[in-house]
Design a protein around this motif. Structure first.
Motif, PDB file in Angstrom:
ATOM      1  N   VAL A  88      -8.880  -2.387  -0.118  1.00  0.00           N
ATOM      2  CA  VAL A  88      -7.723  -2.789  -0.480  1.00  0.00           C
ATOM      3  C   VAL A  88      -7.840  -4.497  -0.005  1.00  0.00           C
ATOM      4  CG1 VAL A  88      -5.181  -2.900  -0.401  1.00  0.00           C
ATOM      5  CG2 VAL A  88      -6.368  -0.687  -0.167  1.00  0.00           C
ATOM      6  N   ILE A 123       0.871  -1.374   0.069  1.00  0.00           N
ATOM      7  CA  ILE A 123      -0.020  -0.222   0.169  1.00  0.00           C
ATOM      8  C   ILE A 123       0.850   1.214   0.097  1.00  0.00           C
ATOM      9  CG2 ILE A 123      -1.691   1.186   1.372  1.00  0.00           C
ATOM     10  CD1 ILE A 123      -2.759  -1.566   2.415  1.00  0.00           C
ATOM     11  N   THR A 133      -6.881  -3.010  -5.517  1.00  0.00           N
ATOM     12  CA  THR A 133      -7.586  -1.805  -4.753  1.00  0.00           C
ATOM     13  C   THR A 133      -8.647  -1.494  -5.750  1.00  0.00           C
ATOM     14  OG1 THR A 133      -6.557  -0.068  -6.299  1.00  0.00           O
ATOM     15  CG2 THR A 133      -5.318  -1.151  -4.313  1.00  0.00           C
ATOM     16  N   GLY A 148      -9.075   0.403 -10.201  1.00  0.00           N
ATOM     17  CA  GLY A 148      -8.097   0.821  -9.189  1.00  0.00           C
ATOM     18  C   GLY A 148      -6.666   0.047  -9.861  1.00  0.00           C
ATOM     19  N   LEU A 194      -3.426   6.351  -4.891  1.00  0.00           N
ATOM     20  CA  LEU A 194      -4.828   5.843  -4.239  1.00  0.00           C
ATOM     21  C   LEU A 194      -5.787   7.005  -3.847  1.00  0.00           C
ATOM     22  CD1 LEU A 194      -3.691   2.898  -1.971  1.00  0.00           C
ATOM     23  CD2 LEU A 194      -4.485   2.620  -4.681  1.00  0.00           C
ATOM     24  N   VAL A 205     -11.132   4.074   0.105  1.00  0.00           N
ATOM     25  CA  VAL A 205     -10.482   2.992  -1.017  1.00  0.00           C
ATOM     26  C   VAL A 205     -10.893   1.556  -0.239  1.00  0.00           C
ATOM     27  CG1 VAL A 205      -8.061   2.853   0.205  1.00  0.00           C
ATOM     28  CG2 VAL A 205      -8.212   2.400  -2.312  1.00  0.00           C
TER      29      VAL A 205
END
Length: 281
Positions: A235, A222, A278, A259, A229, A233
């Motif tokens: 993930v 990340i 994502t 994403g 991002l 969001v």
């Protein structure tokens, strides 16, 4: 992980001791419990230490996965409860999904609640979910689902196979992971599971050497994507093969319509350590 909690986590894995009343695990239903931590301050010093270990820049908001650290004591409290059906030691963190509805600022007070549900057959054993909700006042700002696995007696035909994630080619940087990564991450996260600390403690639990935390590998990925991002969001990751320490891992990411798909692999063999994506919440 404080020593009393570590002992509670370890005792159900000790032959003989694990048959004693109050320690023996039944493998039955999940307890109907909701555990809470209320008004936990997101502190600058703690966030900065976490950011430094995981590769995030210093900012005035917490990194997307940071609240998992604040929720981790609840994970351990539940899995070491006498009513919990499986030992904490030996339960595999299989998948993790985080939804950040908005960034949480340094200095904000977050309340966290955890419950376990969805005990089910997996292709490799039995799986269940640990669900966390993070709120600031009445606003839900962060949620996570950690899926754990107890290996054994899986249902290869009808069991849950887990997330379906895209395997992409890793063309990004190769990261060098030092021998002490498990100890440094354990110090900031509270997760001092012996499999992450030293070769000797890992060997006692069946590993040839100690391994990196799955949540460190997610956080590091990340961090590599963070400036691309959005504030809101989702993930998702599936943890695959462990990363032995010291070691190297290669990152890769590809843009998608919603994403990014991303991965972390062994740079020599290409075997995946982690697959992720994502998307919008």
């Amino acid at each position: 992980m404080a020593l009393p909690v570590m002992l509670k986590a370890a005792l159900p894995a000790v032959p003989g001791v694990n048959q004693l009343p109050g320690i023996k695990k039944t493998g039955g239903a999940l307890p109907d419990l909701v555990l809470e931590r209320n008004d936990v301050v997101v502190e600058r010093a703690a966030v900065d230490r976490y950011a430094a270990v995981c590769g995030f820049p210093v900012r005035d908001v917490a990194p997307v996965p940071y609240l998992h650290m604040l929720a981790f004591p609840l994970h351990m409290q539940l899995m070491t409860d006498a009513a919990f059906p499986f030992p904490a030691i030996g339960s595999v963190h299989l998948e993790n999904t985080i939804v950040q509805h908005r960034p949480v600022a340094i200095g904000e007070r977050v309340s966290l609640s955890l419950r376990a549900d969805n005990l089910r057959a997996s292709t490799k054993g039995r799986a269940w979910d640990m669900n966390v909700t993070g709120t600031v006042g009445d606003e839900v700002v962060w949620e996570s689902v950690s899926t754990y696995l107890r290996v054994g007696k899986g249902d290869r035909e009808q069991g849950d196979p887990g997330m379906s994630l895209t395997a992409i080619e890793a063309k990004g940087p190769v990261w060098s992971l030092p021998d002490n990564l498990g100890r440094t991450y354990g110090a900031v996260s509270g997760d001092r599971n012996p499999i992450h600390l030293y070769p000797l403690t890992a060997k006692a639990l069946g590993f040839p050497r100690h391994i990196a935390h799955g949540m460190w590998s997610k956080a590091r990925c990340i961090a590599a994507l963070e400036n691309r991002l959005p504030d809101a969001v989702k993930v998702e990751v599936a943890f695959k093969k462990p990363i032995f320490l010291p070691g190297k891992a290669q990152f890769g990411a590809e843009r998608t319509a919603s994403g990014y798909d991303f991965t972390l692999v062994n740079p020599k063999s290409g075997a995946p350590h982690l697959l992720g994506r994502t998307s919008a919440p």
